[in-house]
Motif scaffolding. Structure first.
Motif, PDB file in Angstrom:
ATOM      1  N   ILE A  14       0.637  -1.145  -0.008  1.00 45.19           N
ATOM      2  CA  ILE A  14      -0.071   0.135   0.105  1.00 45.19           C
ATOM      3  C   ILE A  14       0.833   1.287  -0.062  1.00 45.19           C
ATOM      4  N   LEU A  15       1.951   1.237   0.835  1.00 40.70           N
ATOM      5  CA  LEU A  15       2.816   2.336   0.723  1.00 40.70           C
ATOM      6  C   LEU A  15       3.470   2.575  -0.313  1.00 40.70           C
ATOM      7  N   ILE A  16       4.117   1.501  -1.099  1.00 39.75           N
ATOM      8  CA  ILE A  16       4.483   1.819  -2.507  1.00 39.75           C
ATOM      9  C   ILE A  16       3.524   2.200  -3.715  1.00 39.75           C
ATOM     10  N   ILE A  17       2.419   1.931  -3.541  1.00 44.81           N
ATOM     11  CA  ILE A  17       1.451   2.333  -4.503  1.00 44.81           C
ATOM     12  C   ILE A  17       1.035   3.771  -4.134  1.00 44.81           C
ATOM     13  N   ALA A  18       1.000   4.069  -2.791  1.00 47.98           N
ATOM     14  CA  ALA A  18       0.555   5.471  -2.460  1.00 47.98           C
ATOM     15  C   ALA A  18       2.048   6.396  -2.944  1.00 47.98           C
ATOM     16  N   LEU A  19       3.109   5.786  -2.739  1.00 49.36           N
ATOM     17  CA  LEU A  19       4.250   6.563  -3.147  1.00 49.36           C
ATOM     18  C   LEU A  19       4.314   6.767  -4.716  1.00 49.36           C
ATOM     19  N   ILE A  20       4.069   5.905  -5.549  1.00 51.57           N
ATOM     20  CA  ILE A  20       3.907   5.921  -6.866  1.00 51.57           C
ATOM     21  C   ILE A  20       2.946   7.049  -7.561  1.00 51.57           C
ATOM     22  N   ILE A  21       1.596   6.850  -6.798  1.00 48.39           N
ATOM     23  CA  ILE A  21       0.363   7.524  -7.243  1.00 48.39           C
ATOM     24  C   ILE A  21       0.780   9.338  -6.671  1.00 48.39           C
ATOM     25  N   PHE A  22       1.253   9.448  -5.541  1.00 46.58           N
ATOM     26  CA  PHE A  22       1.141  10.796  -4.978  1.00 46.58           C
ATOM     27  C   PHE A  22       2.618  11.314  -5.078  1.00 46.58           C
ATOM     28  N   GLY A  23       3.603  10.588  -5.163  1.00 48.99           N
ATOM     29  CA  GLY A  23       4.809  11.121  -5.131  1.00 48.99           C
ATOM     30  C   GLY A  23       5.504  11.419  -3.784  1.00 48.99           C
ATOM     31  N   PRO A  24       6.725  11.357  -3.472  1.00 49.29           N
ATOM     32  CA  PRO A  24       7.313  11.561  -2.159  1.00 49.29           C
ATOM     33  C   PRO A  24       7.065  12.961  -1.584  1.00 49.29           C
ATOM     34  N   SER A  25       6.891  14.061  -2.329  1.00 48.09           N
ATOM     35  CA  SER A  25       6.803  15.383  -1.792  1.00 48.09           C
ATOM     36  C   SER A  25       4.903  15.464  -0.911  1.00 48.09           C
ATOM     37  N   LYS A  26       3.981  14.756  -1.549  1.00 43.78           N
ATOM     38  CA  LYS A  26       2.660  14.796  -1.081  1.00 43.78           C
ATOM     39  C   LYS A  26       2.600  13.665   0.126  1.00 43.78           C
ATOM     40  N   LEU A  27       3.104  12.637   0.236  1.00 43.66           N
ATOM     41  CA  LEU A  27       3.016  11.819   1.367  1.00 43.66           C
ATOM     42  C   LEU A  27       3.071  12.356   2.722  1.00 43.66           C
ATOM     43  N   PRO A  28       3.805  13.130   3.135  1.00 44.41           N
ATOM     44  CA  PRO A  28       3.652  13.849   4.470  1.00 44.41           C
ATOM     45  C   PRO A  28       2.473  14.680   4.516  1.00 44.41           C
ATOM     46  N   GLU A  29       2.100  15.515   3.516  1.00 42.31           N
ATOM     47  CA  GLU A  29       0.964  16.226   3.770  1.00 42.31           C
ATOM     48  C   GLU A  29      -0.315  15.205   3.955  1.00 42.31           C
ATOM     49  N   LEU A  30      -0.348  14.138   3.132  1.00 38.78           N
ATOM     50  CA  LEU A  30      -1.440  13.220   3.372  1.00 38.78           C
ATOM     51  C   LEU A  30      -1.548  12.531   4.436  1.00 38.78           C
ATOM     52  N   GLY A  31      -0.417  12.485   5.127  1.00 36.86           N
ATOM     53  CA  GLY A  31      -0.211  11.756   6.362  1.00 36.86           C
ATOM     54  C   GLY A  31      -0.826  12.468   7.667  1.00 36.86           C
ATOM     55  N   ARG A  32      -0.348  13.660   7.556  1.00 44.35           N
ATOM     56  CA  ARG A  32      -0.907  14.848   8.491  1.00 44.35           C
ATOM     57  C   ARG A  32      -2.423  14.846   8.429  1.00 44.35           C
ATOM     58  N   ALA A  33      -2.844  15.120   7.165  1.00 42.18           N
ATOM     59  CA  ALA A  33      -4.394  15.220   7.129  1.00 42.18           C
ATOM     60  C   ALA A  33      -5.258  14.167   7.466  1.00 42.18           C
ATOM     61  N   PHE A  34      -4.656  12.893   7.314  1.00 40.76           N
ATOM     62  CA  PHE A  34      -5.224  11.994   7.619  1.00 40.76           C
ATOM     63  C   PHE A  34      -5.219  11.729   9.077  1.00 40.76           C
ATOM     64  N   GLY A  35      -4.029  11.793   9.804  1.00 39.03           N
ATOM     65  CA  GLY A  35      -3.902  11.872  11.159  1.00 39.03           C
ATOM     66  C   GLY A  35      -4.818  12.870  12.053  1.00 39.03           C
ATOM     67  N   ARG A  36      -4.784  14.079  11.193  1.00 41.04           N
ATOM     68  CA  ARG A  36      -5.964  15.265  11.851  1.00 41.04           C
ATOM     69  C   ARG A  36      -7.288  14.639  11.718  1.00 41.04           C
ATOM     70  N   THR A  37      -7.559  14.150  10.598  1.00 41.48           N
ATOM     71  CA  THR A  37      -9.024  13.687  10.553  1.00 41.48           C
ATOM     72  C   THR A  37      -9.336  12.537  11.417  1.00 41.48           C
ATOM     73  N   LEU A  38      -8.444  11.509  11.548  1.00 44.01           N
ATOM     74  CA  LEU A  38      -8.563  10.501  12.558  1.00 44.01           C
ATOM     75  C   LEU A  38      -8.738  11.053  13.771  1.00 44.01           C
ATOM     76  N   SER A  39      -8.044  12.093  14.334  1.00 47.55           N
ATOM     77  CA  SER A  39      -8.015  12.480  15.702  1.00 47.55           C
ATOM     78  C   SER A  39      -9.473  13.288  15.820  1.00 47.55           C
ATOM     79  N   GLU A  40      -9.943  13.970  14.828  1.00 47.22           N
ATOM     80  CA  GLU A  40     -11.245  14.624  15.105  1.00 47.22           C
ATOM     81  C   GLU A  40     -12.215  13.566  15.186  1.00 47.22           C
TER      82      GLU A  40
END
Length: 71
Positions: A14-40
């Motif tokens: 799953i991480l490899i597919i996400a890296l291919i789709i979104f690229g290395p620069s977008k993954l930290p942003e997506l992780g933060r957004a997912f973490g905020r959404t999960l905590s909310e």
């Protein structure tokens, strides 16, 4: 539930597919957004579950305000 036991290999895939789709620069942003959404979501769920109990306790503990203060 077919996705209950993903395992290490599945997570890596799953991480490899996400890296291919979104690229290395977008993954930290997506992780933060997912973490905020999960905590909310967790906070809202906790608030709904505990809020019902807290509201009934507060209603029972608070005496009625005098009529002179309600103006």
């Amino acid at each position: 539930m077919p996705f209950g036991n993903i395992g290490i290999g599945g997570l890596v895939l799953i991480l490899i597919i996400a890296l291919i789709i979104f690229g290395p620069s977008k993954l930290p942003e997506l992780g933060r957004a997912f973490g905020r959404t999960l905590s909310e979501f967790k906070g809202a769920t906790r608030g709904l579950v505990n809020g019902d109990e807290d509201d009934t306790k507060k209603d029972a503990e608070q005496p009625a305000a005098p009529a002179a203060l309600k103006e």
